[in-house]
Design an enzyme around this catalytic site. Structure first.
Site, short mmCIF file in Angstrom:
data_model
loop_
_atom_site.label_atom_id
_atom_site.label_comp_id
_atom_site.label_asym_id
_atom_site.label_seq_id
_atom_site.Cartn_x
_atom_site.Cartn_y
_atom_site.Cartn_z
N ASP A 1 -1.15 -6.31 -0.36
CA ASP A 1 -1.23 -5.63 0.94
C ASP A 1 -2.65 -5.12 1.19
O ASP A 1 -3.21 -4.40 0.34
CB ASP A 1 -0.28 -4.42 0.86
CG ASP A 1 0.32 -4.05 2.18
OD1 ASP A 1 0.05 -4.72 3.18
OD2 ASP A 1 1.09 -3.05 2.19
N GLU B 1 -1.23 -5.48 8.66
CA GLU B 1 -0.44 -4.83 9.71
C GLU B 1 -1.07 -5.09 11.08
O GLU B 1 -2.30 -4.98 11.23
CB GLU B 1 -0.38 -3.32 9.45
CG GLU B 1 0.33 -2.97 8.16
CD GLU B 1 0.50 -1.45 7.97
OE1 GLU B 1 0.18 -0.67 8.90
OE2 GLU B 1 0.94 -1.07 6.87
N GLU C 1 9.32 -3.91 10.60
CA GLU C 1 9.72 -2.61 10.06
C GLU C 1 10.08 -1.64 11.19
O GLU C 1 9.36 -1.53 12.20
CB GLU C 1 8.57 -2.01 9.24
CG GLU C 1 8.90 -0.62 8.70
CD GLU C 1 7.94 -0.12 7.62
OE1 GLU C 1 7.02 -0.86 7.25
OE2 GLU C 1 8.14 1.03 7.17
N ASP D 1 0.84 -1.20 0.00
CA ASP D 1 0.00 0.00 0.00
C ASP D 1 0.87 1.25 0.00
O ASP D 1 0.37 2.37 -0.09
CB ASP D 1 -1.02 0.00 1.15
CG ASP D 1 -0.38 0.04 2.52
OD1 ASP D 1 0.85 -0.08 2.62
OD2 ASP D 1 -1.13 0.19 3.51
N SER D 2 2.20 1.06 0.04
CA SER D 2 3.12 2.17 -0.22
C SER D 2 2.84 2.80 -1.58
O SER D 2 3.29 3.92 -1.86
CB SER D 2 4.58 1.69 -0.15
OG SER D 2 4.76 0.56 -0.99
N LYS E 1 -0.95 -9.49 2.96
CA LYS E 1 -0.21 -8.94 4.12
C LYS E 1 -1.11 -7.99 4.90
O LYS E 1 -1.82 -7.18 4.31
CB LYS E 1 1.04 -8.20 3.65
CG LYS E 1 1.81 -7.56 4.82
CD LYS E 1 3.16 -7.03 4.41
CE LYS E 1 3.13 -5.62 3.87
NZ LYS E 1 2.56 -4.61 4.78
O1 KIV Z 1 3.50 -1.09 1.64
C1 KIV Z 1 4.68 -1.41 1.66
O2 KIV Z 1 5.45 -1.15 0.75
C2 KIV Z 1 5.18 -2.11 2.85
C3 KIV Z 1 6.65 -2.33 2.95
C4 KIV Z 1 7.29 -1.07 3.34
C5 KIV Z 1 7.00 -3.45 3.86
O3 KIV Z 1 4.41 -2.47 3.69
#
Ligand code: KIV
Length: 271
Positions: free
Chosen positions: A90, A120, A187, A51-52, A118
């Site tokens: 994510d 969090e 992280e 989600d970056s 993924k």
């Molecule tokens: O969204 C993302 O890119 C991440 C990484 C920084 C691990 O969660």
């Protein structure tokens, strides 16, 4: 390592096998088919459709505005470019708040080409992890500096420096594995804490700003290519383009540095 396009996909169980053999896992984020081809050709094991993308593709100040449809779109593009790497989609902010919501989003991610999802945090997310794993969806957990907690944390800050916070992180790392997660991203935590979590963890750990002792490393693709995204670069970021000489060379240099243990060094880690 270079990889033939017809090479078979890596599977989630093979990640644990690689850890057992003492082989480091290399992960990069990616958001489109062309870069996914470059990462696959360089033999990267794991591609995260993070989600970056909200910050490095869409230009937001945080990951919070990202939508499920955005991750589905980018996952499908990455899946068309990368055959071998395990693709991890994510969950955007709020989309994994309940097991049912998370399951609905995860099915869309898997159908777009992801092999894993993924999320969090721990706490109420443990129930989400159990729910997904029981329904055959592999899960990667993410602890420490979790960017979706930016409002509560008051910024992107290193986590686990106080003893009580470190103990909580250690307990959460065991809990996500116990709930069924197959991989754990750590992280923004002190290197010694990440090392002790990795030593105790039954599942592979992937560090980002978490020192060299994790079982693998991840960087945001734009960061390892030295692209100015308009955001402050954290200490753990390294631009591999200069030594790599090209985009493909930079990705190979990153992978080699992770595998030979030279990245991250102390200057790219927190104490
Ligand atoms: O969204 C993302 O890119 C991440 C990484 C920084 C691990 O969660």
């Amino acid at each position: 390592m270079s990889v033939h396009p017809e090479q078979k996909s890596l599977s989630v169980p093979q990640l644990a096998q690689m850890r057992a053999e003492g082989r480091k896992l290399v992960m990069s984020t990616c958001y489109d088919a062309s870069f996914a081809r470059v990462l696959d050709a360089a033999g990267i094991e794991l591609i995260l459709i993070g989600d970056s993308l909200g910050m490095v593709v869409q230009g937001h100040d945080s990951t919070l505005p990202v939508q499920v449809a955005d991750v589905v779109y980018h996952t499908a593009a990455v899946a068309r470019g990368a055959r071998r790497a395990v693709k991890i989609a994510d969950f955007p902010f709020g989309s994994d708040a309940t097991p049912e919501q998370a399951h609905a989003a995860a099915v869309r991610f898997i159908q777009a080409g992801a092999a894993m999802v993924k999320l969090e945090g721990a706490g109420h997310k443990l129930e989400v992890i159990r729910f997904l794993v029981e329904r055959e969806i592999p899960v990667c957990a993410h602890l420490g500096l979790t960017p979706q907690s930016v409002l509560r944390m008051g910024g992107f800050k290193v986590q686990g420096r106080e003893q009580s916070a470190a103990e909580l992180l250690r307990a959460d790392a065991l809990a996500v594995a116990e709930a069924g997660a197959a991989l754990l991203v750590l992280e923004g935590v002190p290197a010694t804490l990440a090392a002790s979590i990795t030593a105790a963890s039954p599942i592979p750990t992937i560090g980002i700003g978490a020192g060299a002792e994790c079982d693998g490393q991840v960087l945001v693709l734009h960061d390892l290519l030295g692209i100015d995204t308009g955001h402050r670069k954290p200490k753990f970021v390294k631009d591999f383009l200069a030594e790599g000489g090209s985009i493909a060379g930079a990705v190979r240099a990153f992978a080699e540095a992770v595998r030979d243990g030279s990245f991250p060094d102390a200057s790219h880690s927190y104490s």
